[in-house]
Write an enzyme that holds these catalytic residues in place. Structure first.
Site, PDB file in Angstrom:
ATOM      1  N   ARG A  12       0.837  -1.007  -0.084  1.00 19.80           N
ATOM      2  CA  ARG A  12      -0.146  -0.072   0.033  1.00 19.80           C
ATOM      3  C   ARG A  12       1.080   1.303  -0.027  1.00 19.80           C
ATOM      4  O   ARG A  12       1.053   1.913  -0.898  1.00 19.80           O
ATOM      5  CB  ARG A  12      -0.818  -0.153   1.265  1.00 19.80           C
ATOM      6  CG  ARG A  12      -2.086   1.016   1.112  1.00 19.80           C
ATOM      7  CD  ARG A  12      -1.598   2.472   1.442  1.00 19.80           C
ATOM      8  NE  ARG A  12      -1.302   2.608   2.891  1.00 19.80           N
ATOM      9  CZ  ARG A  12      -0.976   3.648   3.576  1.00 19.80           C
ATOM     10  NH1 ARG A  12      -0.855   4.644   3.050  1.00 19.80           N
ATOM     11  NH2 ARG A  12      -0.435   3.700   4.822  1.00 19.80           N
ATOM     12  N   ASP A  13       1.408   1.490   1.099  1.00 24.20           N
ATOM     13  CA  ASP A  13       2.266   2.783   1.079  1.00 24.20           C
ATOM     14  C   ASP A  13       3.445   2.694   0.307  1.00 24.20           C
ATOM     15  O   ASP A  13       3.846   3.661  -0.410  1.00 24.20           O
ATOM     16  CB  ASP A  13       2.677   3.014   2.712  1.00 24.20           C
ATOM     17  CG  ASP A  13       3.225   4.554   2.907  1.00 24.20           C
ATOM     18  OD1 ASP A  13       3.541   5.038   2.078  1.00 24.20           O
ATOM     19  OD2 ASP A  13       2.897   4.677   4.325  1.00 24.20           O
ATOM     20  N   HIS A 203       3.937   4.047  12.660  1.00 21.82           N
ATOM     21  CA  HIS A 203       4.132   3.914  11.231  1.00 21.82           C
ATOM     22  C   HIS A 203       5.114   4.977  10.990  1.00 21.82           C
ATOM     23  O   HIS A 203       4.809   6.142  10.909  1.00 21.82           O
ATOM     24  CB  HIS A 203       2.630   3.885  10.459  1.00 21.82           C
ATOM     25  CG  HIS A 203       2.843   4.317   9.118  1.00 21.82           C
ATOM     26  ND1 HIS A 203       2.450   3.284   8.175  1.00 21.82           N
ATOM     27  CD2 HIS A 203       3.452   5.441   8.258  1.00 21.82           C
ATOM     28  CE1 HIS A 203       2.523   3.723   6.921  1.00 21.82           C
ATOM     29  NE2 HIS A 203       3.173   5.224   7.001  1.00 21.82           N
ATOM     30  N   HIS A 205       8.274   7.171   8.811  1.00 14.91           N
ATOM     31  CA  HIS A 205       8.955   7.429   7.377  1.00 14.91           C
ATOM     32  C   HIS A 205      10.421   7.517   8.023  1.00 14.91           C
ATOM     33  O   HIS A 205      10.609   8.110   9.116  1.00 14.91           O
ATOM     34  CB  HIS A 205       8.303   8.189   6.749  1.00 14.91           C
ATOM     35  CG  HIS A 205       7.311   7.724   5.936  1.00 14.91           C
ATOM     36  ND1 HIS A 205       7.029   7.330   4.929  1.00 14.91           N
ATOM     37  CD2 HIS A 205       5.902   7.386   6.553  1.00 14.91           C
ATOM     38  CE1 HIS A 205       5.865   7.122   4.585  1.00 14.91           C
ATOM     39  NE2 HIS A 205       5.119   6.943   5.414  1.00 14.91           N
ATOM     40  N   CYS A 236       3.603   9.484   1.022  1.00 19.48           N
ATOM     41  CA  CYS A 236       2.314   9.804   0.640  1.00 19.48           C
ATOM     42  C   CYS A 236       2.153  11.057  -0.341  1.00 19.48           C
ATOM     43  O   CYS A 236       3.050  12.035  -0.086  1.00 19.48           O
ATOM     44  CB  CYS A 236       1.785  10.631   1.994  1.00 19.48           C
ATOM     45  SG  CYS A 236       0.034  11.462   1.646  1.00 19.48           S
ATOM     46  N   ASN A 245       9.218   4.557   4.134  1.00 21.73           N
ATOM     47  CA  ASN A 245       8.836   4.006   5.235  1.00 21.73           C
ATOM     48  C   ASN A 245      10.294   3.235   5.601  1.00 21.73           C
ATOM     49  O   ASN A 245      11.408   2.941   4.936  1.00 21.73           O
ATOM     50  CB  ASN A 245       8.091   2.738   5.308  1.00 21.73           C
ATOM     51  CG  ASN A 245       6.608   3.355   4.999  1.00 21.73           C
ATOM     52  OD1 ASN A 245       5.871   3.744   5.979  1.00 21.73           O
ATOM     53  ND2 ASN A 245       5.893   3.518   3.654  1.00 21.73           N
TER      54      ASN A 245
HETATM   55  N1  COA Z   1     -12.726   4.600  -4.430  1.00 25.16           N
HETATM   56  C1  COA Z   1     -12.908   4.938  -5.739  1.00 25.16           C
HETATM   57  N2  COA Z   1     -13.310   5.902  -6.413  1.00 25.16           N
HETATM   58  C2  COA Z   1     -13.663   6.792  -5.222  1.00 25.16           C
HETATM   59  C3  COA Z   1     -13.845   6.748  -3.987  1.00 25.16           C
HETATM   60  C4  COA Z   1     -13.344   5.614  -3.695  1.00 25.16           C
HETATM   61  N3  COA Z   1     -13.054   5.216  -2.362  1.00 25.16           N
HETATM   62  N4  COA Z   1     -14.264   7.972  -3.344  1.00 25.16           N
HETATM   63  C5  COA Z   1     -14.498   8.841  -4.567  1.00 25.16           C
HETATM   64  N5  COA Z   1     -14.415   8.265  -5.687  1.00 25.16           N
HETATM   65  C6  COA Z   1     -14.463   8.827  -6.947  1.00 25.16           C
HETATM   66  C7  COA Z   1     -15.708   9.549  -7.086  1.00 25.16           C
HETATM   67  O1  COA Z   1     -16.655   8.648  -7.656  1.00 25.16           O
HETATM   68  C8  COA Z   1     -15.292  10.699  -8.053  1.00 25.16           C
HETATM   69  O2  COA Z   1     -15.268   9.903  -9.404  1.00 25.16           O
HETATM   70  P1  COA Z   1     -15.601  10.959 -10.815  1.00 25.16           P
HETATM   71  O3  COA Z   1     -14.957  12.260 -10.633  1.00 25.16           O
HETATM   72  O4  COA Z   1     -15.268   9.986 -11.854  1.00 25.16           O
HETATM   73  O5  COA Z   1     -17.173  11.026 -10.541  1.00 25.16           O
HETATM   74  C9  COA Z   1     -13.877  10.746  -7.634  1.00 25.16           C
HETATM   75  O6  COA Z   1     -13.501   9.898  -7.024  1.00 25.16           O
HETATM   76  C10 COA Z   1     -13.842  12.238  -6.770  1.00 25.16           C
HETATM   77  O7  COA Z   1     -14.827  11.992  -5.794  1.00 25.16           O
HETATM   78  P2  COA Z   1     -15.306  12.887  -4.401  1.00 25.16           P
HETATM   79  O8  COA Z   1     -16.232  12.565  -3.803  1.00 25.16           O
HETATM   80  O9  COA Z   1     -15.605  14.505  -5.155  1.00 25.16           O
HETATM   81  O10 COA Z   1     -14.008  13.266  -3.626  1.00 25.16           O
HETATM   82  P3  COA Z   1     -12.725  14.006  -3.689  1.00 25.16           P
HETATM   83  O11 COA Z   1     -12.191  14.612  -4.978  1.00 25.16           O
HETATM   84  O12 COA Z   1     -12.972  15.298  -2.814  1.00 25.16           O
HETATM   85  O13 COA Z   1     -11.704  12.935  -3.322  1.00 25.16           O
HETATM   86  C11 COA Z   1     -11.170  11.245  -2.033  1.00 25.16           C
HETATM   87  C12 COA Z   1     -11.609  12.615  -1.931  1.00 25.16           C
HETATM   88  C13 COA Z   1     -10.797  10.723  -0.386  1.00 25.16           C
HETATM   89  C14 COA Z   1     -11.983  10.154  -2.626  1.00 25.16           C
HETATM   90  C15 COA Z   1      -9.713  11.486  -2.406  1.00 25.16           C
HETATM   91  O14 COA Z   1      -8.855  12.460  -2.053  1.00 25.16           O
HETATM   92  C16 COA Z   1      -8.725  10.016  -2.247  1.00 25.16           C
HETATM   93  O15 COA Z   1      -9.044   8.823  -2.742  1.00 25.16           O
HETATM   94  N6  COA Z   1      -7.617  10.153  -1.576  1.00 25.16           N
HETATM   95  C17 COA Z   1      -6.884   9.232  -1.348  1.00 25.16           C
HETATM   96  C18 COA Z   1      -5.573   9.826  -0.652  1.00 25.16           C
HETATM   97  C19 COA Z   1      -4.535   8.841  -0.190  1.00 25.16           C
HETATM   98  O16 COA Z   1      -4.570   7.525  -0.740  1.00 25.16           O
HETATM   99  N7  COA Z   1      -3.335   9.097   0.195  1.00 25.16           N
HETATM  100  C20 COA Z   1      -2.207   8.528   0.330  1.00 25.16           C
HETATM  101  C21 COA Z   1      -2.741   7.555   1.810  1.00 25.16           C
HETATM  102  S1  COA Z   1      -2.444   8.513   3.419  1.00 25.16           S
HETATM  103 ZN    ZN Z   2       3.265   6.183   5.549  1.00 25.95          ZN
END
Ligand code: COA
Ligand code: ZN
Length: 293
Positions: A12-13, A203, A205, A236, A245
């Site tokens: 994942r990370d 966790h 880094h 991240c 990490n």
């Molecule tokens: N899985 C898959 N797709 C997802 C989802 C999920 N859990 N949550 C939202 N989406 C999709 C939505 O359907 C939308 O798609 P579209 O543009 O095709 O309609 C798009 O993602 C944006 O969704 P929205 O609800 O407007 O959220 P956002 O743009 O504010 O994004 C997150 C919020 C949380 C979904 C996004 O920022 C994210 O996935 N972040 C992950 C961060 C991460 O993993 N960081 C590293 C680890 S710490």
């Molecule tokens: Zn991390």
């Protein structure tokens, strides 16, 4: 021998900020090699928006395969919202890690949520996924790329709120590798003293080469769950300045040599790391030297 639960977060990370898509078979073979080394806790993927992290677009396939192939392994996934949690449950996972940053600005940059929205989000996950074991990753516990130093009382307030919502499992995450052993000691001791009914992991880094000493400090203060990533990959994408990490192979080497019971064989762990090294183009910090233990 004291048991230490080493949770592997490489898939994942470690993989999340690799630009080139890693074929699903390579991810699964890496996980296979980790299980062969004796790893029994693996964060296998994250159910996030593919627009945020394209690398994780095969989350469902990875999770479904892991659950089927390695039923004896505790597989978990990171989820940022209810949709991710429901998708993870549908894929057969029962261990979910919900990420919330102690720093409000990193929470916004990472998952586009205020703290209030994150709490609401978590309530929904707990309600809709009653069979899930939920851990909260407290990102930026020790420092934030935007706000700098994070105070202990900020961490304590968040843990208290989450504890009130029923959460009993937390990871104190040094998202950008800002912590030092003195701070780790202070924060870990406070958490263990003030929330004795909760489980805490760390966790860390390795940005400033303090990953190992910070992790060891946490263990010496009473922590028995630590995270690491094969090869020392990780970071991240929404935390500028973060590096990998702490490397699993170096950590296993140290813990086994010190007499801790990790249940993981160092030479096989190194094999897993070398496999990843050969197939994934990333920034490695793990040492590739094999020494008989
Ligand atoms: N899985 C898959 N797709 C997802 C989802 C999920 N859990 N949550 C939202 N989406 C999709 C939505 O359907 C939308 O798609 P579209 O543009 O095709 O309609 C798009 O993602 C944006 O969704 P929205 O609800 O407007 O959220 P956002 O743009 O504010 O994004 C997150 C919020 C949380 C979904 C996004 O920022 C994210 O996935 N972040 C992950 C961060 C991460 O993993 N960081 C590293 C680890 S710490
Ligand atoms: Zn991390």
């Amino acid at each position: 021998m004291e048991k230490i639960r080493v949770v592997e977060v490489g898939p994942r990370d470690g993989f999340q900020n690799i630009c080139d898509f890693i074929p699903t078979e390579v991810k699964l073979e890496a996980i296979h090699k980790l299980t062969a080394a004796g790893v029994r806790d693996i964060m296998v993927t994250s159910f996030v928006s593919p627009k945020a992290i394209a690398q994780m677009r095969d989350a469902r396939e990875v999770a479904e395969t892991c659950v089927k192939r390695w039923p004896h392994v505790r597989c978990s996934a990171l989820v940022p919202n209810l949709r991710g949690a429901l998708n993870a449950m549908e894929a057969g996972l029962r261990e979910l890690t919900v990420v919330i940053s102690v720093s409000a600005s990193h929470n916004q940059a990472n998952i586009h949520q205020t703290h209030a929205q994150s709490y609401e989000n978590l309530e929904r996950i707990l309600k809709e996924c009653p069979q899930a074991a939920v851990t909260v990753d407290l990102a930026t516990t020790f420092g934030c790329p935007f706000e700098g130093y994070i105070r202990l009382d900020q961490v304590r307030d968040m843990v208290r709120t989450l504890y009130g919502m029923g959460i009993r499992s937390f990871d104190l995450c040094d998202t950008i590798g800002a912590a030092h052993p003195g701070q780790v000691k202070e924060y870990v001791e406070a958490m263990l003293r003030e929330f004795p009914e909760a489980d805490f992991g760390v966790h860390i880094h390795d940005t400033r080469n303090m990953g190992m000493v910070n992790t060891l400090t946490a263990i010496q203060c009473g922590i028995t769950t630590v995270q690491a990533a094969a090869g020392g990959l990780g970071g991240c994408p929404f935390a500028p300045g973060a590096s990998g990490n702490t490397s699993s192979e170096d950590m296993i080497y140290m813990l086994n040599a010190m007499g801790y019971d990790t249940g993981i064989q160092f030479d096989k762990m190194l094999e897993a790391a070398l496999y990843i090294h050969a197939h994934v183009n990333g920034n490695y910090s793990g040492h590739q030297i094999n020494v008989k233990q």
